[in-house]
Design a protein around this motif. Sequence first.
Motif, PDB file in Angstrom:
ATOM      1  N   PRO A  40     -33.365 -67.763 -61.687  1.00 28.55           N
ATOM      2  CA  PRO A  40     -31.950 -68.033 -61.930  1.00 28.55           C
ATOM      3  C   PRO A  40     -31.143 -68.124 -60.638  1.00 28.55           C
ATOM      4  O   PRO A  40     -30.241 -68.948 -60.519  1.00 28.55           O
ATOM      5  CB  PRO A  40     -31.504 -66.855 -62.791  1.00 28.55           C
ATOM      6  N   CYS A  41     -31.473 -67.308 -59.640  1.00 29.88           N
ATOM      7  CA  CYS A  41     -30.761 -67.369 -58.357  1.00 29.88           C
ATOM      8  C   CYS A  41     -31.028 -68.697 -57.658  1.00 29.88           C
ATOM      9  O   CYS A  41     -30.131 -69.289 -57.064  1.00 29.88           O
ATOM     10  CB  CYS A  41     -31.185 -66.210 -57.457  1.00 29.88           C
ATOM     11  N   LEU A  43     -31.774 -71.536 -59.130  1.00 27.04           N
ATOM     12  CA  LEU A  43     -31.025 -72.568 -59.856  1.00 27.04           C
ATOM     13  C   LEU A  43     -29.551 -72.543 -59.460  1.00 27.04           C
ATOM     14  O   LEU A  43     -28.931 -73.594 -59.298  1.00 27.04           O
ATOM     15  CB  LEU A  43     -31.158 -72.345 -61.367  1.00 27.04           C
ATOM     16  N   GLU A  44     -28.989 -71.346 -59.330  1.00 26.76           N
ATOM     17  CA  GLU A  44     -27.592 -71.221 -58.954  1.00 26.76           C
ATOM     18  C   GLU A  44     -27.349 -71.776 -57.553  1.00 26.76           C
ATOM     19  O   GLU A  44     -26.333 -72.423 -57.293  1.00 26.76           O
ATOM     20  CB  GLU A  44     -27.175 -69.756 -59.036  1.00 26.76           C
ATOM     21  N   TYR A  48     -26.983 -75.445 -60.317  1.00 27.51           N
ATOM     22  CA  TYR A  48     -27.157 -75.438 -61.768  1.00 27.51           C
ATOM     23  C   TYR A  48     -26.679 -74.125 -62.352  1.00 27.51           C
ATOM     24  O   TYR A  48     -26.439 -73.154 -61.637  1.00 27.51           O
ATOM     25  CB  TYR A  48     -28.636 -75.646 -62.136  1.00 27.51           C
ATOM     26  N   ASP A  49     -26.571 -74.078 -63.667  1.00 30.01           N
ATOM     27  CA  ASP A  49     -26.207 -72.852 -64.360  1.00 30.01           C
ATOM     28  C   ASP A  49     -27.398 -71.899 -64.324  1.00 30.01           C
ATOM     29  O   ASP A  49     -28.522 -72.288 -64.642  1.00 30.01           O
ATOM     30  CB  ASP A  49     -25.828 -73.172 -65.804  1.00 30.01           C
ATOM     31  N   ALA A  50     -27.156 -70.651 -63.965  1.00 35.46           N
ATOM     32  CA  ALA A  50     -28.246 -69.676 -63.854  1.00 35.46           C
ATOM     33  C   ALA A  50     -28.865 -69.371 -65.211  1.00 35.46           C
ATOM     34  O   ALA A  50     -30.013 -68.952 -65.291  1.00 35.46           O
ATOM     35  CB  ALA A  50     -27.741 -68.399 -63.209  1.00 35.46           C
TER      36      ALA A  50
END
Length: 120
Positions: A40-41, A43-44, A48-50
């Motif tokens: 998720p990090c 992607l952020e 992008y949305d995490a």
Amino acid sequence: GIVTLVGVVMTLSALAAGVVLEASFGLNEGPKPARGKTTPCGLEMMGYDAGLGVDALDISSPQWVFGTLSTAFYLVRRYPIEWAASALYSHVPEAKRTKVANYMLELLGTTAVLVVFAWG
């Protein structure tokens, strides 16, 4: 009846589509990170949305909210509201009672949204 059958078919179709998408997630990617999946990090950092990095079956996934609300609306519409419409409007034909039950659900939903947004 037919509505339940369509609901089951749609649920199974959505489940199959999720399995196919999960299986094909990494087909067109380059070299994978050490964990085998973008975090998720990561992607952020790419913009992008995490939340996209969360597995669909993880409790922190937004899919649980949508699935729970969809199921809750179906169950509320199918049982308590149907019962209330038939109890309050027993003199009305079945087709009209269905419309009344739909309006009752719409009133309940819009009132809930109004209360949530007015309160917060």
